[in-house]
Write a protein that holds these residues in place. Sequence first.
Motif, PDB file in Angstrom:
ATOM      1  N   ILE A  74      31.459  30.143  35.486  1.00 48.21           N
ATOM      2  CA  ILE A  74      32.095  30.650  36.700  1.00 48.21           C
ATOM      3  C   ILE A  74      33.108  29.666  37.277  1.00 48.21           C
ATOM      4  CG2 ILE A  74      30.177  32.166  37.299  1.00 48.21           C
ATOM      5  CD1 ILE A  74      29.210  30.075  39.260  1.00 48.21           C
ATOM      6  N   ARG A  77      37.098  31.557  36.918  1.00 53.49           N
ATOM      7  CA  ARG A  77      36.647  32.904  37.224  1.00 53.49           C
ATOM      8  C   ARG A  77      37.172  33.941  36.232  1.00 53.49           C
ATOM      9  NH1 ARG A  77      34.849  32.267  42.583  1.00 53.49           N
ATOM     10  NH2 ARG A  77      33.656  30.364  42.436  1.00 53.49           N
ATOM     11  N   SER A 157      38.470  37.477  40.212  1.00 52.24           N
ATOM     12  CA  SER A 157      39.020  37.090  41.516  1.00 52.24           C
ATOM     13  C   SER A 157      38.058  37.390  42.651  1.00 52.24           C
ATOM     14  CB  SER A 157      40.354  37.813  41.752  1.00 52.24           C
ATOM     15  OG  SER A 157      40.146  39.229  41.759  1.00 52.24           O
ATOM     16  N   GLU A 158      37.165  38.348  42.447  1.00 48.12           N
ATOM     17  CA  GLU A 158      36.189  38.688  43.479  1.00 48.12           C
ATOM     18  C   GLU A 158      34.806  38.124  43.180  1.00 48.12           C
ATOM     19  OE1 GLU A 158      36.204  42.536  45.502  1.00 48.12           O
ATOM     20  OE2 GLU A 158      37.604  43.198  43.952  1.00 48.12           O
ATOM     21  N   GLY A 160      33.594  35.063  43.143  1.00 50.22           N
ATOM     22  CA  GLY A 160      33.084  34.081  44.100  1.00 50.22           C
ATOM     23  C   GLY A 160      32.515  34.743  45.334  1.00 50.22           C
ATOM     24  N   LEU A 163      29.192  36.461  44.463  1.00 51.71           N
ATOM     25  CA  LEU A 163      28.075  35.532  44.315  1.00 51.71           C
ATOM     26  C   LEU A 163      27.661  34.913  45.647  1.00 51.71           C
ATOM     27  CD1 LEU A 163      29.084  33.748  40.978  1.00 51.71           C
ATOM     28  CD2 LEU A 163      27.336  35.504  41.310  1.00 51.71           C
ATOM     29  N   ARG A 164      28.574  34.868  46.617  1.00 51.77           N
ATOM     30  CA  ARG A 164      28.226  34.354  47.941  1.00 51.77           C
ATOM     31  C   ARG A 164      27.515  35.418  48.785  1.00 51.77           C
ATOM     32  NH1 ARG A 164      33.465  32.161  47.521  1.00 51.77           N
ATOM     33  NH2 ARG A 164      34.286  33.787  48.904  1.00 51.77           N
TER      34      ARG A 164
END
Length: 230
Positions: A74, A77, A157-158, A160, A163-164
Amino acid sequence: MALPTGTPTDDSDASMPARALLKRIDIGLTTGILALFLSFVGIMTSRATFKMNQETQKARVLPIVQIDLGYEDIGDRSEARFVARLTNVGAGLAHVQRVVPLQNGEPVETIREFDDIIMNRRMRNNVGYPITDAATGFLRPGASVTPRAYRMGAAGSELGAYLRGKFGPPLDGLDLEVCYCSVFEDCWTVHHADRAMPTSVDSCGMTDTPIDYFQTYIDQTAAARLETSQ
């Protein structure tokens, strides 16, 4: 009239053979019991030796299936991948007979449900076709199969934000259950989520009817494409 000195009475004549017979019986009984005991010890020793040899042979061909489930690489990305991977890290051949994705302990029946657990819908529209292998079958020591993998590409691009937890809990309740057997037909189940040692089970079910949900997902996707093209 007194009997001559040294002349045995009738009682002594009768008791002498009786004592001799009893002595022979005692010796024979003791010998028989000893022989039976030694025979029993020999049987138990042979059984213990056989069991020890059998356990040694089983240890030499013991399969251990390791499960990898989640996102890898990751840091970049666009190169990140979601993978469901099985690796035989044991010493013997693994006969994988059942592979079932779970959410909160319940089977994930459709590919759409599975994808909704691992990404949001916008991400799914931006990833390419998945990498797929047969999940069930024979897996040699050191070998891996990847029944499902997505390279994220533009969807990275999405990743991160996903995963948050921006779109809800990532990989919400996702688990993978695998049941496999050795060449001695000893069987185990293992789950990704609990990270515990494989659990011994009597069997994985009917050996001639493997359960592979990932193959079911492939069939569902093919059927949907066929329906769309008509």
